[in-house]
Design a protein around this motif. Sequence first.
Motif, mmCIF file in Angstrom:
data_model
loop_
_atom_site.group_PDB
_atom_site.id
_atom_site.type_symbol
_atom_site.label_atom_id
_atom_site.label_comp_id
_atom_site.label_asym_id
_atom_site.label_seq_id
_atom_site.Cartn_x
_atom_site.Cartn_y
_atom_site.Cartn_z
ATOM 1 N N HIS A 59 6.851 -26.030 15.493
ATOM 2 C CA HIS A 59 5.608 -25.995 16.272
ATOM 3 C C HIS A 59 4.397 -25.748 15.377
ATOM 4 C CE1 HIS A 59 2.414 -23.889 18.542
ATOM 5 N NE2 HIS A 59 2.734 -24.720 19.523
ATOM 6 N N ASP A 60 4.542 -24.808 14.432
ATOM 7 C CA ASP A 60 3.410 -24.414 13.579
ATOM 8 C C ASP A 60 3.171 -25.373 12.421
ATOM 9 O OD1 ASP A 60 3.041 -22.237 15.196
ATOM 10 O OD2 ASP A 60 3.864 -20.769 13.794
ATOM 11 N N ILE A 61 4.116 -26.213 12.121
ATOM 12 C CA ILE A 61 4.056 -27.200 11.021
ATOM 13 C C ILE A 61 3.870 -26.534 9.666
ATOM 14 C CG2 ILE A 61 3.076 -29.359 10.190
ATOM 15 C CD1 ILE A 61 1.873 -29.837 12.910
ATOM 16 N N PHE A 62 4.973 -26.082 9.103
ATOM 17 C CA PHE A 62 4.958 -25.523 7.754
ATOM 18 C C PHE A 62 5.522 -26.548 6.765
ATOM 19 C CE2 PHE A 62 4.937 -21.631 10.289
ATOM 20 C CZ PHE A 62 3.915 -20.924 9.654
ATOM 21 N N SER A 63 4.956 -26.573 5.579
ATOM 22 C CA SER A 63 5.457 -27.471 4.544
ATOM 23 C C SER A 63 6.863 -27.029 4.140
ATOM 24 C CB SER A 63 4.539 -27.442 3.326
ATOM 25 O OG SER A 63 4.621 -26.179 2.682
ATOM 26 N N PRO A 64 7.648 -27.920 3.537
ATOM 27 C CA PRO A 64 9.016 -27.554 3.144
ATOM 28 C C PRO A 64 9.118 -26.307 2.261
ATOM 29 C CG PRO A 64 8.772 -29.930 3.097
ATOM 30 C CD PRO A 64 7.402 -29.375 3.358
ATOM 31 N N PRO A 65 8.279 -26.145 1.221
ATOM 32 C CA PRO A 65 8.398 -24.921 0.427
ATOM 33 C C PRO A 65 8.112 -23.660 1.237
ATOM 34 C CG PRO A 65 7.130 -26.570 -0.752
ATOM 35 C CD PRO A 65 7.280 -27.067 0.641
ATOM 36 N N VAL A 66 7.068 -23.695 2.053
ATOM 37 C CA VAL A 66 6.711 -22.512 2.843
ATOM 38 C C VAL A 66 7.800 -22.207 3.864
ATOM 39 C CG1 VAL A 66 5.023 -21.501 4.423
ATOM 40 C CG2 VAL A 66 4.247 -22.887 2.490
ATOM 41 N N ALA A 67 8.367 -23.235 4.472
ATOM 42 C CA ALA A 67 9.450 -23.034 5.437
ATOM 43 C C ALA A 67 10.643 -22.346 4.782
ATOM 44 C CB ALA A 67 9.866 -24.367 6.045
ATOM 45 N N SER B 99 20.061 -19.543 2.316
ATOM 46 C CA SER B 99 18.592 -19.537 2.315
ATOM 47 C C SER B 99 18.028 -19.084 0.975
ATOM 48 C CB SER B 99 18.051 -18.658 3.453
ATOM 49 O OG SER B 99 18.393 -17.305 3.278
ATOM 50 N N ILE B 100 18.719 -18.191 0.288
ATOM 51 C CA ILE B 100 18.275 -17.771 -1.048
ATOM 52 C C ILE B 100 18.316 -18.961 -2.006
ATOM 53 C CG2 ILE B 100 18.959 -16.414 -3.078
ATOM 54 C CD1 ILE B 100 19.814 -14.187 -1.130
ATOM 55 N N ALA B 101 19.411 -19.719 -1.979
ATOM 56 C CA ALA B 101 19.531 -20.889 -2.849
ATOM 57 C C ALA B 101 18.470 -21.927 -2.532
ATOM 58 C CB ALA B 101 20.927 -21.502 -2.710
ATOM 59 N N ILE B 102 18.209 -22.158 -1.250
ATOM 60 C CA ILE B 102 17.200 -23.148 -0.849
ATOM 61 C C ILE B 102 15.816 -22.726 -1.310
ATOM 62 C CG2 ILE B 102 16.016 -24.118 1.161
ATOM 63 C CD1 ILE B 102 18.733 -24.133 2.598
ATOM 64 N N ALA B 103 15.486 -21.459 -1.114
ATOM 65 C CA ALA B 103 14.154 -20.976 -1.501
ATOM 66 C C ALA B 103 13.930 -21.096 -3.003
ATOM 67 C CB ALA B 103 13.972 -19.526 -1.048
ATOM 68 N N ASP B 104 14.912 -20.717 -3.791
ATOM 69 C CA ASP B 104 14.771 -20.840 -5.247
ATOM 70 C C ASP B 104 14.756 -22.298 -5.682
ATOM 71 O OD1 ASP B 104 14.549 -18.143 -5.604
ATOM 72 O OD2 ASP B 104 16.300 -17.923 -6.902
ATOM 73 N N ALA B 105 15.468 -23.149 -4.956
ATOM 74 C CA ALA B 105 15.473 -24.582 -5.282
ATOM 75 C C ALA B 105 14.089 -25.180 -5.104
ATOM 76 C CB ALA B 105 16.487 -25.315 -4.408
ATOM 77 N N PHE B 106 13.377 -24.790 -4.069
ATOM 78 C CA PHE B 106 12.021 -25.305 -3.873
ATOM 79 C C PHE B 106 11.080 -24.829 -4.980
ATOM 80 C CE2 PHE B 106 13.033 -26.455 0.578
ATOM 81 C CZ PHE B 106 12.434 -27.706 0.595
ATOM 82 N N ILE B 107 11.235 -23.598 -5.402
ATOM 83 C CA ILE B 107 10.392 -23.088 -6.488
ATOM 84 C C ILE B 107 10.654 -23.888 -7.767
ATOM 85 C CG2 ILE B 107 9.964 -21.101 -7.998
ATOM 86 C CD1 ILE B 107 10.542 -19.320 -5.527
ATOM 87 N N SER B 108 11.915 -24.132 -8.064
ATOM 88 C CA SER B 108 12.292 -24.898 -9.253
ATOM 89 C C SER B 108 11.790 -26.329 -9.176
ATOM 90 C CB SER B 108 13.820 -24.883 -9.397
ATOM 91 O OG SER B 108 14.244 -25.696 -10.463
ATOM 92 N N CYS B 109 11.978 -26.963 -8.026
ATOM 93 C CA CYS B 109 11.580 -28.357 -7.858
ATOM 94 C C CYS B 109 10.065 -28.512 -7.945
ATOM 95 C CB CYS B 109 12.094 -28.881 -6.516
ATOM 96 S SG CYS B 109 11.680 -30.606 -6.204
#
Length: 446
Positions: free
Chosen positions: A48-56, A312-322
């Motif tokens: 609903h709020d529309i967050f970008s993939p990294p922020v999500a 979720s930890i792996a996903i969050a760090d993956a976005f930072i790396s990418c």
Amino acid sequence: MNYINKLYKSLFVLGVVFCFSSCEKEEIIITANEYHNAIDKLTEVMVHDIFSPPVASRIYNYPNIAAYEIISQGNDNYKTLSKRLHGLEAIPSVDTTKNINLRVAAIVAYLEVGKQLVFSEDKVEVYRDSLYNSWKAINKNSFDNSKKYGLEVAEHVKKWVATDNYAQTRTMPKFSIDTENPSRWQPTPPDYMDGIEPHWREIRPSVIDSSSQFTPSKHPDFSLEKDSPFYKELLETYTVGVTIKEEGETSEKLEIAQFWDCNPYVSTHRGHLMFATKKITPGAHWIGICKIACKKDKLDFENTVYAYTHTSIAIADAFISCWDEKYRSNLIRPETLINQHIDENWEPVLQTPPFPEYTSGHSVVSGAASKVLTQIFGDNFEFNDNTEVKYGLPIRSFVSFDKAAEEAAISRLYGGIHYRAAIDLGLEQGRELGSFVIGKLQIKKN
């Protein structure tokens, strides 16, 4: 007669006392489904709020960590994340002399931390209050104690969250477009938006040592010479897109591209009318896959929290790396070059997202998430992915998380928004990061 009346009254009073006493002692039963529902509610609010993939990915990460830390207090099978995650100190200990339901406290903490990270706090509060009222009606004493502890842990985690540099990146300058270098990223149709989250590399990672720890191998050197590796990859993206459009709705490649689109904001222009289609992010899709696996294996509450948290930890760090690599290499998207040098009328199957090309976010995140999920549920874990059904897309079946990750990665070629190198090397980047996260955490004892 008076004696009989007094006897009846005494029995009535005893019955009331017994009933009251029994009700007070009734346990609040919390199953894994309650946690799945809390995850789903936060996902609904994020869409609903529309967050970008990294922020999500950040919004998923912190609430799960708060919940996990609570369940680790009462279960010897799980080790605390404090000292394992950068900057996280031990949460307040649970008072074992009080009637505290750790599952209730975990959901309280999850919703309290999650509420702070979204815009529509009221939507989370309405859902939260409905839970509170139901729990209070079952056992007020246990609920009050559990809520108090959950909020105490949430405050502890929120103070840690506030130090991850997110607030500082909100005030950093927009990404500067390099119009002189033909290899550099340019905003793409239809809205020509600014590059999103150019400073995401500044966000504190959870586990990896730094945003640049898993810098991928370099993509082929930019070149428009027709025999160069780069141009061949450009031509491949163009040709695949043309073929898919020729095949039409019967194309499985089209189905795959649409299934893994996961663009949280797709804008549609019709004359002077513009409207948006809201969907989940790629991280949310893998959180959905985690839910499917938990339900298939019938995991209990604690194991479910563990699975979501690890993923979720792996996903969050993956976005930072990418994102670190995206804004370092700053590579131009296929759509721009194809329109400039091959076919001015060509359009990708999917709408190109507003940030540089290399590496593919889907590939990195899918590689990382699939590694963690494989470690939890095992190799060759078959599942039916219904994550996108609510968006009008059919179920797709996979024989393993690894195969799902490979399809998610190649979908970006089919969608016309990536070159081959971003897909293959991005998947490799994510898998290496996922393996690192697994080795670094080791938070489950058996």
